[in-house]
Write a protein that holds these residues in place. Structure first.
Motif, PDB file in Angstrom:
ATOM      1  N   ARG A   1       0.867  -1.182   0.000  1.00  0.00           N
ATOM      2  CA  ARG A   1       0.000   0.000   0.000  1.00  0.00           C
ATOM      3  C   ARG A   1       0.902   1.229   0.000  1.00  0.00           C
ATOM      4  O   ARG A   1       1.725   1.417   0.890  1.00  0.00           O
ATOM      5  CB  ARG A   1      -0.811   0.018   1.268  1.00  0.00           C
ATOM      6  N   LEU A   2       0.777   2.048  -1.006  1.00  0.00           N
ATOM      7  CA  LEU A   2       1.649   3.204  -1.170  1.00  0.00           C
ATOM      8  C   LEU A   2       0.994   4.481  -0.653  1.00  0.00           C
ATOM      9  O   LEU A   2      -0.233   4.609  -0.651  1.00  0.00           O
ATOM     10  CB  LEU A   2       1.990   3.381  -2.652  1.00  0.00           C
ATOM     11  N   GLU A   3       1.824   5.405  -0.256  1.00  0.00           N
ATOM     12  CA  GLU A   3       1.349   6.713   0.194  1.00  0.00           C
ATOM     13  C   GLU A   3       0.453   7.358  -0.863  1.00  0.00           C
ATOM     14  O   GLU A   3      -0.595   7.923  -0.551  1.00  0.00           O
ATOM     15  CB  GLU A   3       2.561   7.611   0.490  1.00  0.00           C
ATOM     16  N   GLN A   4       0.854   7.246  -2.126  1.00  0.00           N
ATOM     17  CA  GLN A   4       0.125   7.893  -3.223  1.00  0.00           C
ATOM     18  C   GLN A   4      -1.259   7.288  -3.457  1.00  0.00           C
ATOM     19  O   GLN A   4      -2.115   7.926  -4.056  1.00  0.00           O
ATOM     20  CB  GLN A   4       0.927   7.815  -4.526  1.00  0.00           C
TER      21      GLN A   4
ATOM     22  N   ARG B   1      -3.124   5.770  -0.887  1.00  0.00           N
ATOM     23  CA  ARG B   1      -3.778   5.514   0.408  1.00  0.00           C
ATOM     24  C   ARG B   1      -5.238   5.973   0.449  1.00  0.00           C
ATOM     25  O   ARG B   1      -6.029   5.430   1.199  1.00  0.00           O
ATOM     26  CB  ARG B   1      -2.991   6.135   1.553  1.00  0.00           C
TER      27      ARG B   1
END
Length: 63
Positions: free
Chosen positions: A33-36, A38
């Motif tokens: 799961r990436l910050e971009q 989320r």
């Protein structure tokens, strides 16, 4: 599904360049799961991944 959010995410990721997009694709394929991504639900994140793959396929094609 919020197409606007998906498009904005794809555009933001692509601004980082090809190598970053390839790394993003690899991470997403591994379930990271990436910050971009989320703020995206599972379906939206899957669409981002499909769109990134399609974009990179154009660059990875060789004549």
């Amino acid at each position: 599904m919020d197409s606007n959010k998906v498009n904005q995410c794809v555009e933001a990721l692509c601004k980082n360049g090809c190598e970053a997009v390839r790394a993003t694709i690899s991470s997403m394929e591994m379930g990271v799961r990436l910050e971009q991504t989320r703020d995206l639900d599972q379906e939206e994140a899957a669409r981002v991944l499909r769109e990134l793959r399609a974009i990179m396929a154009v660059y990875d094609e060789r004549p």
